[in-house]
Every structure is written in C-alpha cells, then in structure tokens.
Enzyme design. Sequence first.
Site, PDB file in Angstrom:
ATOM      1  N   ASP A   6     -14.592 -79.911 -69.672  1.00  0.00           N
ATOM      2  CA  ASP A   6     -15.213 -80.375 -68.427  1.00  0.00           C
ATOM      3  C   ASP A   6     -16.189 -79.289 -67.970  1.00  0.00           C
ATOM      4  O   ASP A   6     -16.170 -78.162 -68.486  1.00  0.00           O
ATOM      5  CB  ASP A   6     -14.159 -80.643 -67.344  1.00  0.00           C
ATOM      6  N   SER A   7     -17.007 -79.649 -66.977  1.00  0.00           N
ATOM      7  CA  SER A   7     -17.970 -78.665 -66.482  1.00  0.00           C
ATOM      8  C   SER A   7     -17.374 -77.770 -65.395  1.00  0.00           C
ATOM      9  O   SER A   7     -17.994 -76.817 -64.966  1.00  0.00           O
ATOM     10  CB  SER A   7     -19.191 -79.390 -65.915  1.00  0.00           C
ATOM     11  N   TYR A  38     -23.268 -80.664 -64.967  1.00  0.00           N
ATOM     12  CA  TYR A  38     -23.685 -81.484 -66.105  1.00  0.00           C
ATOM     13  C   TYR A  38     -24.514 -82.694 -65.646  1.00  0.00           C
ATOM     14  O   TYR A  38     -25.343 -83.203 -66.387  1.00  0.00           O
ATOM     15  CB  TYR A  38     -22.457 -81.976 -66.877  1.00  0.00           C
ATOM     16  N   GLY A  39     -24.226 -83.146 -64.428  1.00  0.00           N
ATOM     17  CA  GLY A  39     -24.816 -84.401 -63.951  1.00  0.00           C
ATOM     18  C   GLY A  39     -26.321 -84.403 -63.825  1.00  0.00           C
ATOM     19  O   GLY A  39     -26.942 -85.464 -63.735  1.00  0.00           O
ATOM     20  N   CYS A  69     -14.781 -84.746 -68.913  1.00  0.00           N
ATOM     21  CA  CYS A  69     -16.012 -84.933 -68.136  1.00  0.00           C
ATOM     22  C   CYS A  69     -16.671 -86.267 -68.503  1.00  0.00           C
ATOM     23  O   CYS A  69     -17.081 -86.480 -69.647  1.00  0.00           O
ATOM     24  CB  CYS A  69     -16.965 -83.789 -68.440  1.00  0.00           C
ATOM     25  N   GLU A 143     -16.889 -78.789 -55.725  1.00  0.00           N
ATOM     26  CA  GLU A 143     -17.004 -77.417 -56.247  1.00  0.00           C
ATOM     27  C   GLU A 143     -16.948 -76.399 -55.103  1.00  0.00           C
ATOM     28  O   GLU A 143     -16.515 -75.275 -55.285  1.00  0.00           O
ATOM     29  CB  GLU A 143     -18.310 -77.232 -57.045  1.00  0.00           C
ATOM     30  N   CYS A 178     -16.266 -89.819 -62.254  1.00  0.00           N
ATOM     31  CA  CYS A 178     -16.530 -88.393 -62.491  1.00  0.00           C
ATOM     32  C   CYS A 178     -15.217 -87.692 -62.183  1.00  0.00           C
ATOM     33  O   CYS A 178     -14.581 -87.996 -61.158  1.00  0.00           O
ATOM     34  CB  CYS A 178     -17.635 -87.899 -61.555  1.00  0.00           C
ATOM     35  N   THR A 179     -14.796 -86.806 -63.050  1.00  0.00           N
ATOM     36  CA  THR A 179     -13.463 -86.210 -62.901  1.00  0.00           C
ATOM     37  C   THR A 179     -13.330 -85.320 -61.652  1.00  0.00           C
ATOM     38  O   THR A 179     -12.216 -85.001 -61.249  1.00  0.00           O
ATOM     39  CB  THR A 179     -13.110 -85.370 -64.142  1.00  0.00           C
ATOM     40  N   HIS A 180     -14.467 -84.939 -61.063  1.00  0.00           N
ATOM     41  CA  HIS A 180     -14.397 -84.152 -59.833  1.00  0.00           C
ATOM     42  C   HIS A 180     -13.910 -85.003 -58.638  1.00  0.00           C
ATOM     43  O   HIS A 180     -13.275 -84.491 -57.719  1.00  0.00           O
ATOM     44  CB  HIS A 180     -15.776 -83.596 -59.466  1.00  0.00           C
TER      45      HIS A 180
HETATM   46  N1  DGL Z   1     -16.911 -83.702 -63.828  1.00  0.00           N
HETATM   47  C1  DGL Z   1     -18.063 -84.182 -64.492  1.00  0.00           C
HETATM   48  C2  DGL Z   1     -17.938 -85.679 -64.754  1.00  0.00           C
HETATM   49  O1  DGL Z   1     -16.853 -86.169 -64.902  1.00  0.00           O
HETATM   50  C3  DGL Z   1     -19.432 -83.873 -63.935  1.00  0.00           C
HETATM   51  C4  DGL Z   1     -19.645 -82.810 -62.929  1.00  0.00           C
HETATM   52  C5  DGL Z   1     -20.984 -82.111 -63.108  1.00  0.00           C
HETATM   53  O2  DGL Z   1     -22.023 -82.677 -62.744  1.00  0.00           O
HETATM   54  O3  DGL Z   1     -20.946 -81.010 -63.652  1.00  0.00           O
HETATM   55  O4  DGL Z   1     -18.919 -86.385 -64.857  1.00  0.00           O
END
Ligand code: DGL
Length: 227
Positions: A6-7, A38-39, A69, A143, A178-180
Amino acid sequence: MIGLIDSGEGGIITAREIRRLNETLDLTLLLDRRNAPYGTKSESELTELTGNNIERLLSLGASRVLIACCTASTVWNNLPEGQKKVSVPILSPTARRAESVTKNGRIAVIATAATVRSGAWSRLLFPLRTTELALGELVTLVESGARDGKITDTERKNLEKLLSPLSGSGADTLILGCTHFPALEREIKEIVKKYGIRYTVSSAREGARELIRTLTDTSGHGRTVLI
Ligand code: DGL
C-alpha cells in the site's frame, strides 16, 4: 510470509483487518510512503511502482502478495497479461460484496483520481449502475491523522462537503474504494445515510477476507490478490 502493498495508512488499516481474522499470519507490509500519494500518479508510474513492489516482496520470500492499495491493484488489473512482470489472477471481492448487498442495483464508489480514471470499478460492477467520485482529499485527511472518534468539527464539515456530490446518486450502497477510507467508515456512514445510502463496503475488509479465504490455495506461489 505474505506480503502486503500500500502507499501508506491503507496498508495498516488492511493489516488490522487481516489480524482480526488471523492473529498469527506472517505478514510483511510494504508501505511505499516515499512515492505516496498513489492517487495522483500516472498509469505508467503506478505500473512501474507496483511491479517493483511485487518483485521486492517476492525476493524477500513472500509466498503471496496482496495489493491492498486499490489504486495500484486497479492499474495492475487493467494491464495486459504480457506486460505484467508477475502474472496474477483477477479477484474482486469488494465488487462482488457490493453486488450482493445492494437492493436497488445502484452503487456509489469513492476512490482516488487514478482509480476513477481507470474506470475499473464501473467495469467490475457492470451492468449495475455506478457513480464514481474521486476523493484524493480524503487520503490527505486520513494521512494527517483523522479517524473515527478522532476528527475535528472542521474536518467533519470538510468531509460532509466532499461527500455531498453523492446526494443525487440514488445509490443504496457505497464502496470505500481506497484502503485509506475505512479509517473514517463510521463518519462516512453517518453522512451518506442522509442520501439514502444504507450500506458501506470496505475494500480493506473485503481484501483481508479474500486473502484469508484463499490462503489454503497453494497452487499459486507468488499469486497476487487484487481488490
Ligand atoms: N490507499 C490507496 C488506495 O487504496 C491510495 C492512497 C494514495 O493515494 O496514496 O487507493
């Protein structure tokens, strides 16, 4: 050992879900904070980063890699088989779960800009009607430490504003794509219930469940589970 990519925070959130199901699993988290978020990355950057991350975990001895992610996994999912450094089966437990809980066949998805751009969720959920909303700001919020039970009034107001485009979606189910985002699942649920959205499906939880479900399948050394 099972490797997880994941990021950032999303990896910790997914790992917590895995731990709920299996306390002793040998798990190594690769949290690529150096390249986060990552997004906002391009498809080719994400392909490169994901390929490198998978190889790194395999070289460390991972018997399986979970691309937790969603941004990375959707890009990997869309890649033609011949261009992948590592071949993977395409599994989509989050979409399957959303299909099984919706009563009216309308699904809303919140995800990063890169994931929405990929169109992956709409394809996975076809022929159901899907409304996708890019919410990179929510990644920043998580974050910076916002959590259920730990959110300021200003952050909550901001969250309400970010989710307001879902008011006319007609969806009864929301995918936290998104896992966040599951870090704020309770808050999100409370807000979107005013829009008639009754169910939330967490990509972190479904990814964890799928990983545990498929652990006994020994046919695919180095197999990657996509969520
Ligand atoms: N947690 C990541 C996801 O599931 C993305 C977060 C990021 O943008 O870094 O898409």
